[in-house]
Design a protein around this motif. Structure first.
Motif, PDB file in Angstrom:
ATOM      1  N   ARG A  67      27.815 -12.661 -34.153  1.00  0.00           N
ATOM      2  CA  ARG A  67      28.570 -12.134 -35.287  1.00  0.00           C
ATOM      3  C   ARG A  67      27.643 -11.963 -36.493  1.00  0.00           C
ATOM      4  NH1 ARG A  67      32.983 -16.156 -37.145  1.00  0.00           N
ATOM      5  NH2 ARG A  67      31.124 -17.023 -38.107  1.00  0.00           N
ATOM      6  N   GLY A  81      34.189 -12.527 -27.814  1.00  0.00           N
ATOM      7  CA  GLY A  81      33.801 -11.214 -28.324  1.00  0.00           C
ATOM      8  C   GLY A  81      34.729 -10.123 -27.848  1.00  0.00           C
ATOM      9  N   PRO A  98      37.372  -8.710 -31.093  1.00  0.00           N
ATOM     10  CA  PRO A  98      37.114 -10.148 -30.990  1.00  0.00           C
ATOM     11  C   PRO A  98      38.317 -10.955 -31.454  1.00  0.00           C
ATOM     12  CG  PRO A  98      36.045  -9.256 -32.934  1.00  0.00           C
ATOM     13  CD  PRO A  98      36.638  -8.085 -32.205  1.00  0.00           C
ATOM     14  N   GLN A 104      32.088  -9.809 -23.391  1.00  0.00           N
ATOM     15  CA  GLN A 104      31.219 -10.123 -24.519  1.00  0.00           C
ATOM     16  C   GLN A 104      31.117 -11.637 -24.650  1.00  0.00           C
ATOM     17  OE1 GLN A 104      31.873  -8.053 -28.266  1.00  0.00           O
ATOM     18  NE2 GLN A 104      32.593  -6.217 -27.228  1.00  0.00           N
ATOM     19  N   PRO A 155      29.757  -4.464 -28.948  1.00  0.00           N
ATOM     20  CA  PRO A 155      29.637  -5.758 -29.627  1.00  0.00           C
ATOM     21  C   PRO A 155      29.113  -5.573 -31.052  1.00  0.00           C
ATOM     22  CG  PRO A 155      28.631  -5.828 -27.440  1.00  0.00           C
ATOM     23  CD  PRO A 155      28.949  -4.390 -27.723  1.00  0.00           C
TER      24      PRO A 155
END
Length: 620
Positions: free
Chosen positions: A53, A134, A158, A210, A382
């Motif tokens: 992140r 994710g 997410p 993810q 992502p």
């Protein structure tokens, strides 16, 4: 602040560099298809170890990717966690992918279960533990130590679950995930996935795709930030979401350029900060400058939580030229936007790049070829992918993944009678609205994203005017391309034609007064490269060639047609596509990324000519 970090850090003494250590286990990717150069670098002990992140960074976290137990059970028998499992799956690769080590299809009549134990015995004092995913495609239920923790629907956004109350005093904590994904048998957004792959439709993706990770936060913590630049006023507005804020808590925001402070403000929770950014360094493909941002929550003068972030000063807008045709503007200047249609698929990982290096590779190559934009096609990446676009200076048009297909498409603007809007059920409509909002929320932060695309062609297109108006109101800081390729409605900032193979555009005297004119797809020039195709025969392209020379010559002839179109009113174009994908062989690169079909230096040379600002004169 140091004491707080030490206290929280003590919870994670058992991990190194944010990655859970695991014992070596037997794992091998499923053979039978081509693989990328990064497949050999994938390890079951350390897949995708990077912090997931980048728009909101804390130091204390644990990556729990790696080998999990899995089972695929009939839907009628899968309510409870299985007593035994079929084997191991490598997270975060979807179960159908080669890199998962499984390579099996699930489908609407089955349930996919995941399970693993985590060495995690926190000594919490007024802290919370968050479990982050994710992305999981599509519907999942999460259990911690056998107890329900939370549920989520949506394959592209997410989500986080507070699992503090479910943790035990034992050294190990059990995490289980139950996933159902109907793929093309359901109405949910699924992009190019289909249960019977063929043509432009690809292998289904089910389950976790993810990074999965744990994070310890204070009882009151920063749950989200939303920076919005205004280059005309030279300000940055920052909206913060503080979970469990107490009366009297304050937020401090610091903007910096390296070690130099640019702006600083302290304010009460519940309000927004407006920072003055004097003489801002503007972000653009030529100069992708990013400012640093630090956000802190203080209580009685002490910092209780802090995250690191960043922002860019950039503006996307529209303005008429001297002929009254609307133009797409970046930082109040016309810039022709040109880039490839990017599916974001991988032969070994499907939705998931084999490594972070691979994730970045496509963007780097796109930049080296002289493109300044990417249209991310009916898929969401992502967060790290968008961060790389921010860093490298790549404009992004972000599609909403399509679903619930079946209505008629009219690809020609100005013609009516053939097009229909999809008659979605209330459930289908709510799924779309919920997931589109979640995708916009999750990716609002990234300055590289300059265009939202709610619909592609007529794929599930419904209530176009209503959805487009809502999108424009929800995020007025970006342009909205209501339906790339039609069906066409007089709504949104952009009118977008798809035309194969040669470039074309809607007539500016008919459509240019109110909407920016773009060519949302063209090209599709195909060249199969032996030993680098998904299958050996029956591959597909809009127009196929026998050798790289023929391919390049045709492409160069197409580029030569753009100058008069740009002068007349064309603001952007999208070439199909970045890579081959499964049986499609119309990529700039092969699916395995081992062969670049076009001479990169020549591409950059001919593309650079498209960005000549003298092509367009703006209205005084």
């Amino acid at each position: 602040m140091k004491k707080i970090l030490l206290l929280i850090g003590a919870v994670f003494l058992f991990f190194n560099e944010g990655t859970l250590a695991q014992k070596p286990a037997e794992w091998k990717y499923v053979e039978g298809k081509i693989t990328t150069p990064w497949a050999e670098k994938v390890s079951p002990q350390n897949p995708h170890p990077e912090y997931p992140r980048p728009q909101m960074v804390r130091k204390n976290w644990m990556n729990i990717n790696g080998l999990w137990n899995y089972s695929i059970l009939p839907k009628s028998e899968a309510d409870a966690k299985p007593a035994t499992f079929d084997g191991k799956i490598l997270v975060p690769f979807a179960v159908e992918s080669a890199l998962s080590g499984v390579g099996k299809t699930v489908g609407k009549d089955s349930i996919l279960w995941y399970q693993r134990t985590v060495d995690f015995n926190p000594k919490l004092k007024n802290e919370r533990v968050l479990l982050h995913f994710g992305a999981v495609d599509w519907k999942c239920d999460v259990f911690v130590n056998g107890r329900p923790a939370g549920s989520h629907q949506g394959g592209y956004d997410p989500f986080s679950i507070d699992i503090t109350a479910l943790l035990t005093k034992k050294k190990q904590q059990e995490i289980s995930v139950r996933v159902w994904d109907p793929s093309s048998d359901g109405p949910q957004p699924r992009g190019k996935q289909i249960k019977n792959p063929h043509g432009i439709w690809y292998t289904p993706v089910t389950g976790i795709w993810q990074t999965v990770w744990l994070e310890t936060v204070p009882a009151s913590y920063i749950a989200g930030i939303k920076p919005t630049p205004d280059i005309d006023k030279q300000t940055l507005t920052v909206k913060t979401d503080i979970a469990n804020a107490a009366s009297g808590d304050k937020i401090k925001i610091l903007a910096s350029d390296g070690s130099a402070t640019v702006a600083e403000q302290e304010f009460e929770t519940g309000s927004n900060a407006v920072l003055n950014i004097a003489n801002p360094k503007l972000w653009s493909p030529e100069s992708p400058f990013l400012y640093d941002l630090t956000i802190s929550v203080t209580r009685n003068g002490k910092v209780i939580d802090e995250v690191k972030s960043y922002f860019a000063m950039r503006k996307i807008s529209m303005q008429p030229d001297a002929e009254g045709v609307q133009r797409m503007m970046l930082n109040n200047k016309f810039l022709f936007q040109y880039g490839p249609l990017d599916q974001g698929w991988w032969p070994d990982g499907l939705y998931t790049a084999p490594t972070d290096e691979a994730l970045k590779f496509d963007i780097i190559k796109t930049k080296e070829m002289g493109f300044n934009m990417i249209r991310k096609h009916v898929k969401v990446e992502p967060a790290r992918w968008y961060r790389y676009c921010d860093e490298l200076g790549m404009l992004v048009w972000q599609d909403m993944p399509s679903g619930d297909l079946g209505n008629n498409w009219e690809p020609h603007p100005g013609i009516t009678g053939n097009e229909t809007e999809q008659q979605r059920t209330p459930e289908s409509e709510q799924i779309y609205r919920t997931e589109w909002k979640a995708i916009m929320d999750a990716n609002y932060h990234f300055p590289s994203i300059v265009v939202w695309v709610p619909f592609n062609e007529a794929w599930g297109q419904f209530k176009t005017e209503e959805i487009t108006d809502w999108t424009m109101q929800y995020d007025p800081s970006r342009l909205v391309n209501s339906a790339s390729g039609g069906n066409f409605f007089p709504v949104g900032h952009i009118i977008d034609l798809h035309n194969y193979p040669a470039p074309a555009m809607p007539k500016p005297d008919l459509f240019g007064a109110k909407q920016v004119i773009v060519l949302g797809e063209f090209g599709g020039l195909g060249l199969p490269v032996d030993q680098h195709t998904w299958q050996q025969k029956d591959n597909w392209g809009y127009q196929s060639f026998k050798n790289p020379e023929e391919l390049y010559n045709k492409y160069e002839s197409f580029i030569g047609r753009f100058e008069p179109l740009i002068r007349k009113g064309l603001s952007a174009a999208v070439y199909t596509q970045t890579t081959d994908v499964e049986v499609e062989i119309n990529g700039l690169m092969t699916y395995d990324r081992k062969v670049i079909k076009f001479p990169e230096a020549k591409l950059k040379q001919i593309h650079t000519k498209l960005y000549d600002p003298s092509f367009v004169k703006l209205k005084p």
